[in-house]
Design an enzyme around this catalytic site. Structure first.
Site, PDB file in Angstrom:
ATOM      1  N   GLU A  68      -1.205  32.461   3.008  1.00 51.84           N
ATOM      2  CA  GLU A  68      -1.870  32.912   4.608  1.00 51.84           C
ATOM      3  C   GLU A  68      -1.857  34.492   4.180  1.00 51.84           C
ATOM      4  O   GLU A  68      -1.876  35.093   5.254  1.00 51.84           O
ATOM      5  CB  GLU A  68      -0.852  32.028   5.699  1.00 51.84           C
ATOM      6  CG  GLU A  68      -0.741  30.754   5.407  1.00 51.84           C
ATOM      7  CD  GLU A  68       0.240  30.555   6.678  1.00 51.84           C
ATOM      8  OE1 GLU A  68       0.413  31.620   7.382  1.00 51.84           O
ATOM      9  OE2 GLU A  68      -0.069  29.539   7.192  1.00 51.84           O
ATOM     10  N   LEU A 112       0.830  22.226  10.701  1.00 53.29           N
ATOM     11  CA  LEU A 112       1.582  20.792  10.725  1.00 53.29           C
ATOM     12  C   LEU A 112       2.194  21.185  11.605  1.00 53.29           C
ATOM     13  O   LEU A 112       2.670  21.931  12.750  1.00 53.29           O
ATOM     14  CB  LEU A 112       2.684  20.727   9.789  1.00 53.29           C
ATOM     15  CG  LEU A 112       2.307  20.718   8.514  1.00 53.29           C
ATOM     16  CD1 LEU A 112       2.812  20.879   7.358  1.00 53.29           C
ATOM     17  CD2 LEU A 112       0.558  19.861   7.545  1.00 53.29           C
ATOM     18  N   GLU A 138      -2.217  33.181  12.132  1.00 54.58           N
ATOM     19  CA  GLU A 138      -3.373  32.928  11.181  1.00 54.58           C
ATOM     20  C   GLU A 138      -3.833  34.210  11.129  1.00 54.58           C
ATOM     21  O   GLU A 138      -4.636  34.583  10.866  1.00 54.58           O
ATOM     22  CB  GLU A 138      -3.661  31.716  10.750  1.00 54.58           C
ATOM     23  CG  GLU A 138      -2.428  30.981  10.512  1.00 54.58           C
ATOM     24  CD  GLU A 138      -3.428  29.441   9.709  1.00 54.58           C
ATOM     25  OE1 GLU A 138      -4.321  29.286  10.152  1.00 54.58           O
ATOM     26  OE2 GLU A 138      -2.395  28.630   8.945  1.00 54.58           O
ATOM     27  N   ALA A 168      -5.528  26.651  11.466  1.00 55.20           N
ATOM     28  CA  ALA A 168      -4.823  25.247  11.690  1.00 55.20           C
ATOM     29  C   ALA A 168      -3.528  25.110  10.899  1.00 55.20           C
ATOM     30  O   ALA A 168      -2.421  25.622   9.842  1.00 55.20           O
ATOM     31  CB  ALA A 168      -5.276  24.395  10.585  1.00 55.20           C
ATOM     32  N   GLU A 187      -0.230  28.849  15.733  1.00 55.88           N
ATOM     33  CA  GLU A 187      -0.850  29.076  14.908  1.00 55.88           C
ATOM     34  C   GLU A 187      -2.149  29.803  14.536  1.00 55.88           C
ATOM     35  O   GLU A 187      -2.934  30.839  13.384  1.00 55.88           O
ATOM     36  CB  GLU A 187      -1.868  27.535  14.186  1.00 55.88           C
ATOM     37  CG  GLU A 187      -0.751  26.573  13.597  1.00 55.88           C
ATOM     38  CD  GLU A 187       0.010  26.783  12.532  1.00 55.88           C
ATOM     39  OE1 GLU A 187      -0.461  28.041  11.678  1.00 55.88           O
ATOM     40  OE2 GLU A 187       1.054  26.238  12.153  1.00 55.88           O
ATOM     41  N   ARG A 242      -6.572  26.773  -1.567  1.00 59.03           N
ATOM     42  CA  ARG A 242      -6.075  25.521  -2.110  1.00 59.03           C
ATOM     43  C   ARG A 242      -5.786  25.628  -3.558  1.00 59.03           C
ATOM     44  O   ARG A 242      -6.329  24.940  -3.587  1.00 59.03           O
ATOM     45  CB  ARG A 242      -6.260  24.615  -1.035  1.00 59.03           C
ATOM     46  CG  ARG A 242      -6.634  25.157   0.639  1.00 59.03           C
ATOM     47  CD  ARG A 242      -5.639  25.101   1.155  1.00 59.03           C
ATOM     48  NE  ARG A 242      -5.923  24.728   2.513  1.00 59.03           N
ATOM     49  CZ  ARG A 242      -4.631  25.269   3.496  1.00 59.03           C
ATOM     50  NH1 ARG A 242      -3.501  25.127   2.901  1.00 59.03           N
ATOM     51  NH2 ARG A 242      -4.586  25.494   4.864  1.00 59.03           N
ATOM     52  N   ARG A 291       0.717  -0.849   0.508  1.00 60.86           N
ATOM     53  CA  ARG A 291      -0.025   0.007   0.102  1.00 60.86           C
ATOM     54  C   ARG A 291       1.065   1.540  -0.044  1.00 60.86           C
ATOM     55  O   ARG A 291       1.853   1.428   0.619  1.00 60.86           O
ATOM     56  CB  ARG A 291      -0.919  -0.032   1.690  1.00 60.86           C
ATOM     57  CG  ARG A 291      -2.010  -1.115   1.354  1.00 60.86           C
ATOM     58  CD  ARG A 291      -2.905  -0.819   0.494  1.00 60.86           C
ATOM     59  NE  ARG A 291      -3.784  -1.892  -0.218  1.00 60.86           N
ATOM     60  CZ  ARG A 291      -3.873  -2.688  -0.408  1.00 60.86           C
ATOM     61  NH1 ARG A 291      -3.200  -3.184  -1.660  1.00 60.86           N
ATOM     62  NH2 ARG A 291      -4.975  -3.628  -0.634  1.00 60.86           N
ATOM     63  N   GLU A 292       0.675   1.806  -1.155  1.00 55.74           N
ATOM     64  CA  GLU A 292       1.204   3.294  -0.976  1.00 55.74           C
ATOM     65  C   GLU A 292       0.260   4.721  -0.153  1.00 55.74           C
ATOM     66  O   GLU A 292      -0.843   4.573  -0.099  1.00 55.74           O
ATOM     67  CB  GLU A 292       1.507   3.998  -2.456  1.00 55.74           C
ATOM     68  CG  GLU A 292       2.405   2.996  -3.517  1.00 55.74           C
ATOM     69  CD  GLU A 292       2.227   3.358  -4.617  1.00 55.74           C
ATOM     70  OE1 GLU A 292       1.917   4.305  -4.852  1.00 55.74           O
ATOM     71  OE2 GLU A 292       2.915   2.143  -5.466  1.00 55.74           O
ATOM     72  N   GLU A 314      -2.373  10.832   8.535  1.00 56.63           N
ATOM     73  CA  GLU A 314      -1.846  12.482   8.634  1.00 56.63           C
ATOM     74  C   GLU A 314      -3.553  12.419   9.824  1.00 56.63           C
ATOM     75  O   GLU A 314      -4.260  11.916  10.229  1.00 56.63           O
ATOM     76  CB  GLU A 314      -2.468  12.805   7.908  1.00 56.63           C
ATOM     77  CG  GLU A 314      -2.700  14.666   8.182  1.00 56.63           C
ATOM     78  CD  GLU A 314      -3.640  15.879   7.899  1.00 56.63           C
ATOM     79  OE1 GLU A 314      -4.241  17.273   8.329  1.00 56.63           O
ATOM     80  OE2 GLU A 314      -3.407  15.264   6.362  1.00 56.63           O
ATOM     81  N   PRO A 371      -7.060   8.038   5.927  1.00 63.81           N
ATOM     82  CA  PRO A 371      -6.727   6.844   6.462  1.00 63.81           C
ATOM     83  C   PRO A 371      -6.633   5.875   5.423  1.00 63.81           C
ATOM     84  O   PRO A 371      -5.617   5.204   6.281  1.00 63.81           O
ATOM     85  CB  PRO A 371      -7.882   6.104   8.012  1.00 63.81           C
ATOM     86  CG  PRO A 371      -8.957   7.191   7.266  1.00 63.81           C
ATOM     87  CD  PRO A 371      -8.477   8.462   7.083  1.00 63.81           C
ATOM     88  N   GLY A 372      -7.249   6.224   4.601  1.00 67.93           N
ATOM     89  CA  GLY A 372      -6.874   4.810   3.404  1.00 67.93           C
ATOM     90  C   GLY A 372      -5.252   5.402   2.264  1.00 67.93           C
ATOM     91  O   GLY A 372      -5.283   4.132   2.381  1.00 67.93           O
TER      92      GLY A 372
END
Length: 225
Positions: free
Chosen positions: A155, A88, A107, A86, A103, A74, A47-48, A130, A125-126
């Site tokens: 931003e 990372l 922001e 939000a 954040e 985006r 799985r990748e 994250e 999740p597939g």
């Protein structure tokens, strides 16, 4: 009561396909055991997926139960989306709450006097590992101009709006807000409010879904190539 559980399968090989600026793409070969009671041989599958540092979001709410939304471009979806502050978890050693506070400051020029844990979720999740944690921020105050962060790139064009929670929930259900973090957080906040905020958790609650806090840290089950 249904509850997600940590149940890793044996990883026999790993290949790093892409090394990106913020995240990588990896391929794992792992052994998939048959369900208990089924007479089927184990199989090895590949799985990748996107190997992601995780993220935090902040739902800021004022005394009138308005929530702060921001509009940001985006590029992968070619849309300007209404979202939450939000970011990372890509700074070594930075705790999730500190990342959330940063954040909110960077922001939208806000600080909060109170934080609670609103909800955790897995973004996709597939195809990605994250994990995202959403904090509810209250007792918010505007940061003085002399202490504000200088925003760049996407931003720099952020637009903000204070929206009544009921109106924001209606926007989600009508399909006008589709960012997953915003959708989940707004619906969770509405449910938490209906429960008298009794569902809120401490900000340092366990987070086993995030690779950093799992029993077996990411990358120890097989060599990376």
């Amino acid at each position: 009561m249904p509850q997600d559980r940590y149940a890793p399968r044996p990883v026999t090989g790993r290949e790093r396909l892409v090394e990106g600026m913020k995240w990588d793409v990896v391929a794992d070969d792992f052994t998939l055991e048959p369900p208990e009671g089924q007479d089927v041989d184990p199989v090895t599958v590949r799985r990748e997926y996107l190997e992601h540092p995780g993220a935090v979001s902040v739902l800021a709410m004022d005394d009138d139960e308005r929530v702060l939304l921001l509009r940001q471009y985006r590029h992968p979806v070619r849309h300007e989306l209404w979202e939450l502050p939000a970011g990372l978890l890509d700074l070594d050693g930075e705790e999730p709450l500190l990342a959330a506070e940063r954040e909110l400051w960077e922001e939208v020029d806000l600080r909060a006097g109170r934080y609670d844990l609103l909800v955790d979720f897995l973004n996709s999740p597939g195809g990605s590992d994250e994990a995202q944690r959403v904090f509810l921020a209250r007792d918010v105050q505007v940061v003085p101009e002399t202490e504000r962060f200088t925003r760049e790139n996407e931003e720099a064009g952020i637009i903000t709006a204070w929206v009544p929670l009921d109106e924001a929930v209606a926007d989600v259900l009508a399909g006008r807000i589709q960012n997953p973090g915003a959708v989940i957080a707004l619906l969770a906040a509405d449910a938490a409010r209906r429960a008298g905020w009794s569902t809120l958790r401490p900000v340092d609650s366990p987070w086993p879904m995030h690779p950093t806090y799992r029993p077996a840290p990411r990358g120890t089950d097989a060599p990376s190539t």
